[in-house]
Design an enzyme around this catalytic site. Structure first.
Site, PDB file in Angstrom:
ATOM      1  N   CYS A 102       0.795  -1.240   0.000  1.00 32.35           N
ATOM      2  CA  CYS A 102       0.000   0.000   0.000  1.00 32.35           C
ATOM      3  C   CYS A 102       0.824   1.286   0.000  1.00 32.35           C
ATOM      4  O   CYS A 102       0.705   2.102  -0.899  1.00 32.35           O
ATOM      5  CB  CYS A 102      -0.925   0.036   1.216  1.00 32.35           C
ATOM      6  SG  CYS A 102      -2.005  -1.390   1.368  1.00 32.35           S
ATOM      7  N   HIS A 116      -1.798   6.022   2.360  1.00 30.33           N
ATOM      8  CA  HIS A 116      -1.682   5.005   3.403  1.00 30.33           C
ATOM      9  C   HIS A 116      -1.839   5.716   4.754  1.00 30.33           C
ATOM     10  O   HIS A 116      -1.444   6.865   4.899  1.00 30.33           O
ATOM     11  CB  HIS A 116      -0.321   4.317   3.299  1.00 30.33           C
ATOM     12  CG  HIS A 116      -0.196   3.144   4.216  1.00 30.33           C
ATOM     13  ND1 HIS A 116      -0.932   1.993   4.044  1.00 30.33           N
ATOM     14  CD2 HIS A 116       0.562   2.943   5.315  1.00 30.33           C
ATOM     15  CE1 HIS A 116      -0.615   1.133   4.992  1.00 30.33           C
ATOM     16  NE2 HIS A 116       0.281   1.689   5.786  1.00 30.33           N
ATOM     17  N   HIS A 137      -2.298  -2.447  -5.883  1.00 22.33           N
ATOM     18  CA  HIS A 137      -1.460  -3.608  -6.242  1.00 22.33           C
ATOM     19  C   HIS A 137      -2.371  -4.814  -6.279  1.00 22.33           C
ATOM     20  O   HIS A 137      -3.515  -4.752  -5.826  1.00 22.33           O
ATOM     21  CB  HIS A 137      -0.316  -3.848  -5.235  1.00 22.33           C
ATOM     22  CG  HIS A 137      -0.803  -3.822  -3.831  1.00 22.33           C
ATOM     23  ND1 HIS A 137      -1.503  -4.865  -3.297  1.00 22.33           N
ATOM     24  CD2 HIS A 137      -0.773  -2.843  -2.904  1.00 22.33           C
ATOM     25  CE1 HIS A 137      -1.865  -4.530  -2.074  1.00 22.33           C
ATOM     26  NE2 HIS A 137      -1.448  -3.300  -1.822  1.00 22.33           N
TER      27      HIS A 137
HETATM   28 CA    CA Z   1      -3.207  -2.172  -0.721  1.00 19.37          CA
END
Ligand code: CA
Ligand code: CA
Length: 479
Positions: free
Chosen positions: A74, A130, A326
């Site tokens: 992340c 994040h 991702h």
């Molecule tokens: Ca992630």
């Protein structure tokens, strides 16, 4: 002659703008957390049900079918996308590296800041940056500072029962008590109702903004959907869509890791989450069912969000970029999870809609990196280039989806971990561990056969290695 060339110039100018409207387009920037290519129109799983994402493709949301991330966890992925700089240039390599504390990242203008500086109203809800611990308050540092308007994402429904983890899957005897000890979990939520869940509330919030507000500037709205990130707790009805007996598991080979040899001469070992699923009853079908169920819940949220825009005055002048930070392994390479640099985590679903430009049902094969979104949006919106951006604009590709677009791209993972992908081959190196891999996707889409030691691939290796960055910054401070 002069008039003809003037007309020609005008024609080129107008066709280069995505619209004749002189006002700048709005932007809807949708981040999904941990979604791999298990989306109908991306073809990663034949059983998955994603009617809303598929419909988005049918309505101008072009599939970018060879899109890859700048990093596979992340924080470094999102930080690279939002600052426009690769982890190896900022030192933001892991989830503990807050870009605000990284000397080489903290002064970069993130995408929302840049758009705000150039006349946009920026607003957000849900996970975009994040989240890091912070002294600013109990909500932590979620990137509140980067937006003109930040809205707290609310909503939560607990899983059924008191057992934790809900799935009853114990740790292995040698497992560290880490995030995965409670986080690697799945099961139904209380009440069988999705409307009180955080992502659903976030999607409703966005739909309300489109329908109830009159923006006096173009907007940049970032909406973060937190699932299918673990834990996979969603209403029972989503599990019911995927009967356990019918689940088809991803194809794996059990000795897949044997041909990846580290500098101590040992093969890479299986991940502990996979060993746990394997050891305690081979519960792979349950894990796959739960991930599929969570994806369909996410797809419902995306439906609320996109329908909200569709039924608003902003539907025809809003560019949409929808992406995942991702991918995720569901057993491939003996692994459940993200990180590393294999195709399952590097390649992601990415969709782009530019009203009046991207055709319906389109699938663009150009190779793009999500770090390219920043300069691309800048070009599409006609604001000045940001010279700090590492990525390159693919606005031209958006206008001509069939053109050749195959410059090799880079993904970083930790210090000294890199992957170069050129559409056919992927070359992966982890300097610390001393492993190297080369895969030929033309014949080996699952990356089973590591060709790195085969002499006939020496030239290919040589060519790809030239793209490995020579200068790598040290890791920035941890939280
Ligand atoms: Ca992630
Ligand atoms: Ca292998």
């Amino acid at each position: 002659m002069k008039i003809t060339s003037l007309l020609l110039t005008l024609l080129i100018l107008t066709t280069n703008c995505f619209s004749l409207n002189t006002e700048k387009p709005n932007i809807l920037f949708i981040a999904i957390d941990d979604l791999n290519d298990w989306v109908g129109v991306f073809g990663g799983n034949s059983q998955v049900r994603t009617p809303n994402l598929d419909r988005f493709n049918a309505n101008g949301g072009m599939v970018m079918s060879d899109a890859h991330v700048p990093s596979t966890v992340c924080c470094p992925s999102r930080s690279a996308i939002l600052t426009g700089k690769f982890p190896h240039n900022t030192g933001v390599y892991g989830n503990k590296n807050n870009l605000r504390n990284a000397p080489l990242a903290k002064d970069l203008l993130t995408m929302p800041q840049y758009f705000s500086k150039h006349g946009y109203h920026t607003l957000t809800r849900g996970k975009i940056f994040h989240v890091h611990p912070s002294n600013d308050g109990p909500r932590g540092d979620q990137g509140q500072w980067a937006f003109d308007e930040w809205s707290d994402a609310k909503g939560w429904v607990p899983p059924l029962g008191d057992q934790r983890p809900t799935n009853g899957l114990p740790n292995l005897p040698n497992d560290k008590k880490n995030y995965h000890s409670i986080g690697f979990d799945w099961g139904p939520t209380v009440g069988n109702d999705e409307t009180k869940m955080k992502d659903y509330c976030t999607a409703l919030w966005a739909a309300e903004q489109f329908q109830n507000r009159q923006f006096d500037k173009p907007f940049f709205m970032a909406v973060g959907i937190s699932k299918p990130h673990l834990p996979w707790h969603v209403p029972q009805k989503y599990f019911d869509m995927y009967p356990l007996d019918d689940i088809i598991l991803p194809e794996v080979i059990l000795n897949d890791l044997d041909d990846i040899i580290n500098k101590w001469g040992k093969p890479v070992s299986a991940h502990s989450t996979w060993l746990r699923v394997e050891t305690y009853g081979q519960r792979h079908k349950e894990a796959v069912q739960a991930y599929l169920a969570t994806i369909t819940f996410v797809d419902d949220c995306i439906g609320v969000l996109l329908n909200g825009l569709e039924q608003s005055p902003y539907s025809e002048n809003t560019i949409i970029m929808l992406w995942s930070d991702h991918g995720w392994h569901l057993g491939e390479k003996q692994r459940y999870g993200k990180t590393q640099l294999w195709q399952e985590t590097c390649r992601v679903p990415f969709m782009v809609k530019v009203p009046g430009v991207t055709p319906d049902n389109a699938d663009c094969k150009g190779i793009v990196n999500l770090i390219d979104m920043y300069p691309t949006l800048i070009e599409l919106c006609g604001i000045p280039k940001n010279l700090d951006n590492d990525g390159r604009s693919f606005a031209e590709l958006i206008r001509n989806p069939n053109m050749e677009w195959k410059e090799p791209i880079l993904s970083d993972y930790n210090y000294g971990g890199h992957r170069i992908y050129d559409g056919r081959y992927s070359y992966i190196v982890f300097e610390k561990a001393g492993t190297e891999e080369l895969y030929d996707h033309k014949v080996d889409p699952m990356e089973w056969n590591n060709l790195v030691r085969m002499p006939e691939y020496a030239q290919t290796l040589e060519r790809l290695k030239k793209y490995i960055p020579l200068v790598r910054q040290q890791e920035g401070p941890r939280n």
